[in-house]
Scaffold this motif. Structure first.
Motif, PDB file in Angstrom:
ATOM      1  N   THR A   2      34.386  10.786  -3.291  1.00 31.60           N
ATOM      2  CA  THR A   2      34.433   9.756  -4.325  1.00 31.60           C
ATOM      3  C   THR A   2      33.976  10.627  -5.825  1.00 31.60           C
ATOM      4  O   THR A   2      33.508  11.601  -5.841  1.00 31.60           O
ATOM      5  N   SER A  19      38.559   6.562  -5.306  1.00 28.19           N
ATOM      6  CA  SER A  19      38.293   7.534  -4.026  1.00 28.19           C
ATOM      7  C   SER A  19      39.490   7.513  -3.133  1.00 28.19           C
ATOM      8  O   SER A  19      40.132   6.546  -3.192  1.00 28.19           O
ATOM      9  N   GLN A  41      27.457   7.264  -2.663  1.00 24.14           N
ATOM     10  CA  GLN A  41      28.586   8.044  -2.434  1.00 24.14           C
ATOM     11  C   GLN A  41      28.165   9.254  -1.341  1.00 24.14           C
ATOM     12  O   GLN A  41      26.998   9.704  -1.401  1.00 24.14           O
ATOM     13  N   ASP A 154      39.731  13.104  -6.617  1.00 26.07           N
ATOM     14  CA  ASP A 154      39.515  13.397  -5.366  1.00 26.07           C
ATOM     15  C   ASP A 154      40.653  14.241  -4.927  1.00 26.07           C
ATOM     16  O   ASP A 154      41.599  14.025  -4.622  1.00 26.07           O
TER      17      ASP A 154
END
Length: 286
Positions: A2, A19, A41, A154
């Protein structure tokens, strides 16, 4: 898996996140008005968000709150956390076991962090965009998220995004602290979709229109009547005169669109509402 940013301007607190993970908004963002914001995260333990916010509410600065929350966690080296308190103290932790690239940038009033990223340029771009963007905190958070995605985001791809901004009594009709709270849970372009949904949220719920962006009802009566006629709210031919029937039709349409907090009590219409009405009218062919 993320990239996110937590921030405050001393009044608003917020989190923006994206994400390659379904419904990231359900797990990463945590915030409390007048207290702070947290992102949990990378093998996320969302319960840490509540613990950190509770500590900050009790007087701890962001760094102290995060360190206390992680101390008893046997998996802390797999965690990544960003936190900021209402006083602007920001802190980020990236565990040594977080998948590469994993890292963070901390600045005045914000922390940007991410893991499984295209590279360090992702969080660096987020930080630069946040600092450069003018406007409210929400504008800066959205700009940072978009910059992070543009820099590679990501590295596995895209799936979801979320934006949460809290302001004391800043929510609907002043009844809550929820200034903005939107999520995209599964979409091929989640950040772009988040921006699209935000525009609807802004038009419908936020009262931050440019005070000069207004039109006079008498100047646009004919256009408004035609749009309302196409939409089924004005039931006769346009006259070009704003009368009681036109006012009633306009208010009925505004209520239908949930624009009740955008109705003015003078002879003006907000430009944003006027343009939206004309656009909706053009979409209907009669």
């Amino acid at each position: 898996m993320t990239f996110s940013i937590v921030a405050t301007d001393g009044v608003d607190v917020g989190v923006a996140v994206a994400s390659k993970f379904v419904a990231v908004g359900a797990f990463v963002p945590h915030a409390e008005a007048s207290v702070g914001a947290v992102a949990t995260q990378c093998y996320a333990n969302p319960s840490l968000g509540r613990i950190i916010l509770s500590a900050m509410k009790g007087g701890s600065i962001a760094e102290e709150a995060v360190r206390r929350a992680l101390a008893p966690d046997p998996d802390r080296e797999q965690r990544q956390i960003g936190a900021v308190d209402i006083r602007g103290n920001a802190y980020a932790f990236t565990g040594r076991a977080c998948p590469e690239y994993a890292g963070h940038v901390v600045g005045s009033g914000y922390a940007a962090q991410g893991n499984i990223l295209a590279g360090p340029e992702v969080v660096e771009a987020m930080a630069k965009a946040f600092e450069a963007q003018r406007g409210e905190l929400l504008d800066k958070l959205l700009a940072a998220l978009e910059a992070g995605e543009k820099a590679g985001g990501d590295r596995r791809g895209k799936q979801s995004a979320a934006l949460v901004v809290l302001r004391p009594r800043g929510g609907y009709l002043g009844l809550t602290d929820v200034y903005v709270d939107i999520r995209v849970d599964d979409h091929p372009e989640p950040v772009a979709e988040l921006r699209r949904i935000f525009r609807i949220w802004e038009l419908t719920l936020l009262q931050r229109d440019d005070p000069t962006d207004v039109v006079s009802k008498k100047d646009v009566a004919g256009e408004v009547q035609e749009a309302l006629r196409r939409l089924g709210f004005y039931r006769k031919e346009p006259t070009g005169v704003w009368d009681e029937e036109t006012e009633a039709a306009f208010r009925e349409w505004a209520g239908f669109e949930n624009f009740e907090n955008k109705i003015r009590d003078d002879d003006k219409i907000w430009g944003s509402v006027y343009r939206y009405l004309l656009e909706r009218g053009r979409q209907v062919h009669r």
